[in-house]
Write an enzyme that holds these catalytic residues in place. Sequence first.
Site, short mmCIF file in Angstrom:
data_model
loop_
_atom_site.label_atom_id
_atom_site.label_comp_id
_atom_site.label_asym_id
_atom_site.label_seq_id
_atom_site.Cartn_x
_atom_site.Cartn_y
_atom_site.Cartn_z
N GLU A 138 0.87 -1.16 0.00
CA GLU A 138 0.00 0.00 0.00
C GLU A 138 0.92 1.22 0.00
O GLU A 138 1.74 1.36 0.90
CB GLU A 138 -0.75 -0.04 1.33
CG GLU A 138 -2.17 0.36 1.34
CD GLU A 138 -2.66 0.36 2.79
OE1 GLU A 138 -2.70 1.43 3.38
OE2 GLU A 138 -2.99 -0.73 3.33
N ASP B 69 -4.85 9.44 10.24
CA ASP B 69 -3.53 8.97 10.66
C ASP B 69 -3.10 9.47 12.02
O ASP B 69 -3.37 10.60 12.41
CB ASP B 69 -2.48 9.36 9.61
CG ASP B 69 -2.60 8.50 8.37
OD1 ASP B 69 -2.69 7.27 8.54
OD2 ASP B 69 -2.64 9.04 7.27
#
Lengths: 394, 256
Positions: free
Chosen positions: B49, B60
Amino acid sequence: MEKISSRFGNFGGQYVPETVMNALCELETSLSDALKDEAFLKEYKYYLKEYVGRPTPLYFAENLTKELKGAKVYLKREDLNHTGAHKINNVIGQVLLARRMGKKRIIAETGAGQHGVATATVAAMFGMECEIFMGEEDIKRQALNVVRMELLGAKVTPVCQGTSTLKDAVNEAIRDWVARVCDTFYVIGSVVGPHPYPFMVREFQKIIGEETRRQILEKENKLPDCIIACVGGGSNAMGIFHAFYEDKSVKLVGVEASGLGLDTKMHAASMAKGSVGILHGMKTMILQDDDGQIMPVYSISAGLDYPGIGPEHAYYKETGRAEYASVTDKEAIDAFLLLSRVEGIIPALESAHAVAYAVKLAPRLSKDSIVIVNLSGRGDKDVETVSNILEGRI
Amino acid sequence: MNRIDRVFMDLRNKGQKALIAYITAGYPDIDATVELVHTISDAGADIVEIGIPYSDPLADGPVLQRAASKALEKGLKVCDVFDAVRRIRERSDIALVFLVYFNTVFRYGVESFIKDSKDAGIDGFIIPDLPLEERSEANGVIKRYGLHHIPLVAPTSHERIKEIVKEAGGFVYCVSTTGVTGERDKLDTDMAAYMEEVKRFTDLPRAIGFGISSPEMVMSLKHHCEGVIVGSAIARLIDDPSSVKDFVKSIKKALE
């Protein structure tokens, strides 16, 4: 259950991680119920009257009018609310909703500190745990408001990611909400964020315009020609605009911060210089580079220092219902000084942007025209900044 | 056949689980990213990824935020990431997925972004801020190009899972816990029940991500899924490719 539309034209939406989607759906359902519940609305109005001090006056600024030699200028005195700005109208609504939903913990972001102080205040009154996210840069610029929030029992958490300002405080508050979505209610301070926030914040701020409309009809027996309000995220502006939406003869003007000038990189004018993009869960006008990275923004006023704007404003602009102008730091400071001197009212630097636009507009209008400025907050918090500028320290 | 489908088919035939490794493009620099893909591929990763750095990455945690902002400070552009993917493809046939925030795609132009991704050799997309309600902005185009739009589900999704997995492709990214990306010592979620809930609505492979920090954790999770996703734990080791390699190997071994 009647669904509330998640969009204003093409703007708005819910561009957020899946983890909070259920919470947003739950919020929408509770909000929709609450807004139809007379008991809830009665409680909201009760606190606005008894705790916040509403209705706020619509004051005829006679001296300013004489000074400008044109339209009559009225000031909607949101600076007279408890905690000194319009922010608390929305916070009362959202915290009452949080209680209704059984949430124990309140979080919020803040830039200048006004929304943080309002949230900490209401959380203290209702005895709820409260945490405020604030950019490290803003903590330095607005030290007094940090002390106020702490006195009110809130925990102030510094945010040092990104540019360490309001935009990053919103990111961090959303991240915290993602992590503690079960017991936490996120009180957003402006008409921004994923649906239903822009709608909800407008609903809890529209009282400004409802009062203004009634007051001007009482005083002048006619509607105003123009309403002026500053816009960062845009909650005070949407608050006063919304009640006049159908009154097409009333010109609505949102005033952005153009900082050091629109031809520099030091501004926060997402309408004048931005483009359509996604920020904080909404599609709206934002300041971004060619790759879609959010650009750093600047204004002397921490409350306007935001790279986006509420999606309903983007819709108002696109459809032509409102127009958006901009005012520089220097013009805002001049207006700050003028209003202090002639009316004995020290405005917040944010609100001084709206005053500055009125200073430009009023002389061009006839004496029987009426201009209303939303004076969204008081300027005590900005006195030090202004005095530093006057002494040439900035 | 899409490389992602081939990976899961081969693994299923061998009775194995997938290791999906995340790296931030341009961290520590873009040449290192190209090399790292080969390193982690050689160490046993099945799918890589590639995260496109974004200024405001809502999903995140601190480690991946820092990686993205370091990459951006160095001036990384989206076109550099496409270049890197083309360079990777010169030497590798590993399945590649973009982890990209929607504004990056939107600003580039949805159709152009998907087309250029396909031309460069990308097999699918994870767009963490494009939930069910908004996915029609990209879903149709991604399918039209024969690529996969990999959906995310969360422990809070419950009755939403059914709709989310409809029209999905590749695998289902099962977010392990509420919160952002980043290593954790343990997961609070009842993974068995959660994974059963997902399985009830789809035959797609289920990959668990967010918070996975060690081979021990992988051992305890692997019976509930068809793959695991590791990101922050790799980012932490990124300055030392040999320790990245050892770590990826240890996770792969734990999956056996």
